[in-house]
Write a protein that holds these residues in place. Sequence first.
Motif, PDB file in Angstrom:
ATOM      1  N   GLU A  23       0.728  -1.462  -0.070  1.00 12.96           N
ATOM      2  CA  GLU A  23       0.001  -0.034   0.030  1.00 12.96           C
ATOM      3  C   GLU A  23       0.707   1.218  -0.070  1.00 12.96           C
ATOM      4  O   GLU A  23       0.669   2.059  -0.851  1.00 12.96           O
ATOM      5  CB  GLU A  23      -0.937   0.037   1.141  1.00 12.96           C
ATOM      6  N   ASN A  24       1.867   1.410   0.962  1.00 12.10           N
ATOM      7  CA  ASN A  24       2.852   2.332   0.953  1.00 12.10           C
ATOM      8  C   ASN A  24       3.468   2.496  -0.372  1.00 12.10           C
ATOM      9  O   ASN A  24       3.831   3.895  -0.993  1.00 12.10           O
ATOM     10  CB  ASN A  24       3.673   2.275   1.997  1.00 12.10           C
ATOM     11  N   GLN A  25       3.833   1.548  -1.045  1.00  5.06           N
ATOM     12  CA  GLN A  25       4.751   1.373  -2.260  1.00  5.06           C
ATOM     13  C   GLN A  25       4.100   2.515  -3.256  1.00  5.06           C
ATOM     14  O   GLN A  25       4.057   2.977  -4.140  1.00  5.06           O
ATOM     15  CB  GLN A  25       5.167   0.331  -2.768  1.00  5.06           C
ATOM     16  N   GLU A  26       2.631   1.732  -3.432  1.00  2.00           N
ATOM     17  CA  GLU A  26       1.432   2.274  -4.348  1.00  2.00           C
ATOM     18  C   GLU A  26       1.357   3.991  -4.152  1.00  2.00           C
ATOM     19  O   GLU A  26       1.346   4.598  -4.987  1.00  2.00           O
ATOM     20  CB  GLU A  26       0.217   1.716  -4.149  1.00  2.00           C
ATOM     21  N   TYR A  27       1.329   4.123  -2.971  1.00  2.71           N
ATOM     22  CA  TYR A  27       1.096   5.763  -2.614  1.00  2.71           C
ATOM     23  C   TYR A  27       2.481   6.546  -2.960  1.00  2.71           C
ATOM     24  O   TYR A  27       2.339   7.642  -3.749  1.00  2.71           O
ATOM     25  CB  TYR A  27       0.639   5.994  -1.166  1.00  2.71           C
ATOM     26  N   ARG A  28       3.706   5.792  -2.859  1.00  2.00           N
ATOM     27  CA  ARG A  28       4.809   6.582  -3.279  1.00  2.00           C
ATOM     28  C   ARG A  28       4.796   6.669  -4.645  1.00  2.00           C
ATOM     29  O   ARG A  28       5.256   7.745  -5.338  1.00  2.00           O
ATOM     30  CB  ARG A  28       6.010   5.833  -2.505  1.00  2.00           C
TER      31      ARG A  28
END
Length: 366
Positions: free
Chosen positions: A348-353
């Motif tokens: 999830e965090n990687q997609e947001y980044r």
Amino acid sequence: MLALFKNIKDRRTLLCLSAAAILWGGLNLPVSAAVARPTIQPVMSSGDPASASKEAQWSGRRQLYEQMSAATGIPWFRFAAIDQYERTLAKKGASGQPVSTRLTAIKIPAPVWAGPLNPDQGDTSPNSISFFDGFGSDGSGDGIADPENDADVLYSMARHLLKYGQSASDFSIGVWEYYHNGRASQRITQFAKLYEHFGRLDLSGNAFPLPLSNLYSYRSTWGTGRSWGGARIHEGTDLFAPQGVPVRSTCFGLVETKGWNRYGGWRIGIRDIENRYHYYAHLSGYNKTISRGDIVTPGEIIGWVGSSGYGNPGTQGKFPPHLHFGIYRDRGITEWAFDPFPLLKQWENQEYRDLKNKRSKKSAVN
């Protein structure tokens, strides 16, 4: 003929296969089947695999597979599949052991390599290994059958596989005859299909199972009690979202299971190249274009959030709509679940980044 990986400080993959006549003569194949000896280009790599970039390791391994493929006729992705299966089973070595400089992870036990009745279990003589019906052969042309030499290992595996033929079904039989494990044969066949489809070794990259939004919520629910169907623990993470929210593949993988499970309702299972089984349960329905055996990519829609399960096929509404996501790792003999929550947060965090970076680049252009 140069040997493989003699100098750790300046390690190069100097895969020097024997001349085509020697190779094919050893395989007892007709002369018409021979191919021209491939031109060998050194593969640059650092001495320590841990410090080498993944791209360099993938490049080195790919060259090994392709050169052995040119010499034996076995497609590169089949060597890659066997190597990757062994890689998923590999355990970290004990502290103090020297770092391996090999590019491949295929480990052939000494009794198999040298022959079970061979009094010298460290034997590297092709002639005496053959006398004791051992597995090992000389693939690098240096007169030594070394189980730590990637060329020798891959060539020995090729000789074994070619005894059964060159078709996909022959390959599966040859793999089964080596491992005597149906699960190993299935996994290697799956990996070969993935490598053949994508045409590359790098199948890394993941996606969050739901589209990024403020519609879903989740927390770690690993190990909490469940009573329906008997006392058990919760082997996964529940992501609560409205009915019908798309569910996406989290990985490059192959659809292994699809259908009804009395616990998970309409569920789908996908196997990735790391031998992890991604499990999506309580769906309201499936993407009708996806069937068992199909290949999927990260972010591809595979179904929709629902509340199916806890009963006979078609049972709905016994709990609020949500996606149950579980993940299991196969170690060859057993397959066990582990907490997917850290991976979900990471994806999830990687997609947001990635989304933030994409927007930044777009703003810079405008």
